[in-house]
Design an enzyme around this catalytic site. Structure first.
Site, PDB file in Angstrom:
ATOM      1  N   ASP A 159      20.253   6.085  15.323  1.00  0.00           N
ATOM      2  CA  ASP A 159      19.846   5.090  16.319  1.00  0.00           C
ATOM      3  C   ASP A 159      20.679   3.829  16.071  1.00  0.00           C
ATOM      4  O   ASP A 159      20.482   3.118  15.081  1.00  0.00           O
ATOM      5  CB  ASP A 159      18.353   4.815  16.141  1.00  0.00           C
ATOM      6  CG  ASP A 159      17.824   3.701  17.045  1.00  0.00           C
ATOM      7  OD1 ASP A 159      18.638   2.959  17.628  1.00  0.00           O
ATOM      8  OD2 ASP A 159      16.592   3.568  17.157  1.00  0.00           O
ATOM      9  N   VAL A 160      21.633   3.566  16.967  1.00  0.00           N
ATOM     10  CA  VAL A 160      22.476   2.384  16.825  1.00  0.00           C
ATOM     11  C   VAL A 160      22.313   1.553  18.088  1.00  0.00           C
ATOM     12  O   VAL A 160      22.806   1.907  19.154  1.00  0.00           O
ATOM     13  CB  VAL A 160      23.949   2.766  16.545  1.00  0.00           C
ATOM     14  CG1 VAL A 160      24.487   3.755  17.545  1.00  0.00           C
ATOM     15  CG2 VAL A 160      24.822   1.520  16.475  1.00  0.00           C
ATOM     16  N   GLU A 161      21.599   0.438  17.964  1.00  0.00           N
ATOM     17  CA  GLU A 161      21.257  -0.362  19.141  1.00  0.00           C
ATOM     18  C   GLU A 161      21.174  -1.859  18.872  1.00  0.00           C
ATOM     19  O   GLU A 161      20.955  -2.642  19.800  1.00  0.00           O
ATOM     20  CB  GLU A 161      19.917   0.099  19.722  1.00  0.00           C
ATOM     21  CG  GLU A 161      18.764   0.033  18.733  1.00  0.00           C
ATOM     22  CD  GLU A 161      17.422   0.416  19.356  1.00  0.00           C
ATOM     23  OE1 GLU A 161      17.094  -0.147  20.414  1.00  0.00           O
ATOM     24  OE2 GLU A 161      16.731   1.274  18.763  1.00  0.00           O
ATOM     25  N   VAL A 162      21.340  -2.266  17.607  1.00  0.00           N
ATOM     26  CA  VAL A 162      21.238  -3.686  17.253  1.00  0.00           C
ATOM     27  C   VAL A 162      22.437  -4.057  16.392  1.00  0.00           C
ATOM     28  O   VAL A 162      22.772  -3.354  15.431  1.00  0.00           O
ATOM     29  CB  VAL A 162      19.935  -3.976  16.482  1.00  0.00           C
ATOM     30  CG1 VAL A 162      19.900  -5.435  16.034  1.00  0.00           C
ATOM     31  CG2 VAL A 162      18.719  -3.661  17.342  1.00  0.00           C
TER      32      VAL A 162
END
Length: 282
Positions: A159-162
Site C-alpha cells: 500500500d503506497v499512498e502517502v
C-alpha cells in the site's frame, strides 16, 4: 521242595498287585500340567496389512479461487472488532488484512484477523503499508517475518499512498527493490495498492507488470495511474458500514473482465475448504 502251584499263584498275585500299584501312582500325584500348544511359526502367522494412505484433500486452482470471488473488504486494527462470520454472511468473499507498516509496526489485530477470516471461509490476503522514508529492504524483511502465505491465499500487497516529509529522491527505485524482495520470497508478483493522484505525482514510473489495486471513490470507472492499461481490484467505497465490522472497512471488487485474475492467488495445491468462501451471487 517248592510247591509249584503255590509259587505260581504267588507270582500271579504279585503281578496283579504291581499292576494295580502302577495304575494308582498318577492319581496319587495329581495330573501334570497340560502340555503347552506349540507357538505358531513365523510362516503360519498372517502378516499385518498396511492401511492404504488417506485420500488427498480436494484441490482447487488459483483460477477456481478467483472464479468464486467478487467483493471483499480490507481492515486493520482501526476497524475495531470484526465478526468474520457476519462479514461472510453479508456476501463478502475475501479480505485483505493490514499486517505491517514501515520497518517495525505490526498491526496488533493481524494474527486474530488472519485466523478468524479463514475460519469464516473467506479467502485472505495481507498488505504492507509502505513508509516512503524507510529502507525498502528492511520493510520487505519485516513483512516476510510476520506473514506466512500458503497456496490459495491472495498475493501480498504493498500500500503506497502517502509521501512522508523526509522522503528522499529515488522513491520508484526503492519501491521496486521492495517488490523484488517480496516476489523472490513468495514466488509471485505482489500487487500495488495506490490512488491515481498519488501515483502520478510521486512515482509516475511504469510498474505495469504488477497487478493493480486502484483506490478511487464516487466515479463510474476509476482513473488508471501512469503505466497501467487496466486494474485488477478497485476499492470503490471508502469507510462504509459493513455488517460485522465495529467501525469502518473499505470495500473492493474484482475486475471480472480480466483474463489473468489467477495472478492474485498464491499457486499450489490449495484445499477446497481453505480457499472457497461464499458462492458468488449471479
Amino acid at each position: 521242595m517248592v510247591d509249584l502251584p503255590v509259587m505260581r499263584s504267588f507270582y500271579q498275585n504279585l503281578g496283579t498287585f504291581l499292576l494295580i500299584l502302577l495304575c494308582m501312582v498318577p492319581l496319587a500325584c495329581g495330573e501334570g500340567p497340560p502340555a503347552e500348544a506349540p507357538a505358531p511359526s513365523a510362516a503360519s502367522t498372517p502378516a499385518k496389512e498396511t492401511p492404504p494412505p488417506a485420500p488427498a484433500p480436494p484441490q482447487i486452482s488459483p483460477q477456481e479461487v478467483v472464479d468464486r470471488l467478487h467483493q471483499g473488504v480490507d481492515v486493520s486494527v482501526h476497524s475495531g472488532a470484526v465478526d468474520w462470520q457476519a462479514v461472510a454472511d453479508a456476501g463478502h468473499h475475501y479480505a485483505y488484512l493490514k499486517a505491517t507498516e514501515g520497518v517495525d509496526l505490526k498491526d496488533s489485530a493481524f494474527d486474530d484477523h488472519w485466523q478468524r477470516a479463514k475460519e469464516a471461509g473467506l479467502v485472505r490476503g495481507a498488505y504492507h503499508f509502505y513508509v516512503t522514508e524507510d529502507d525498502p529492504e528492511e520493510q520487505a524483511q519485516f513483512f516476510i517475518e510476520n506473514v506466512e502465505l500458503r497456496p490459495g491465499d491472495l498475493v501480498p500487497v504493498v500500500d503506497v499512498e502517502v509521501l512522508g516529509h523526509g522522503t528522499e529522491p529515488g522513491l520508484p527505485n526503492r519501491l521496486r527493490r521492495f517488490l523484488e524482495i517480496i516476489e523472490d520470497h513468495y514466488g509471485v508478483k505482489p500487487m500495488i495498492y495506490t490512488s491515481p493522484n498519488f501515483w502520478n505525482r510521486h512515482v509516475a514510473t511504469n510498474f505495469g507488470d504488477y497487478p493493480l489495486w486502484i483506490a478511487e471513490y464516487g466515479v463510474e470507472q476509476p482513473q488508471l495511474p501512469n503505466g497501467w492499461d487496466d486494474w485488477h481490484l478497485w476499492q470503490w467505497e471508502d469507510d462504509p458500514q459493513v455488517p460485522g465490522v465495529e467501525k469502518d472497512a473499505d470495500r473492493s471488487h474484482l475486475n471480472r473482465e480480466r483474463s489473468d485474475l489467477h495472478r492474485l492467488v498464491i499457486p499450489g495445491p490449495a484445499a477446497t475448504e481453505e480457499a472457497s468462501g461464499p458462492e458468488v451471487e449471479s
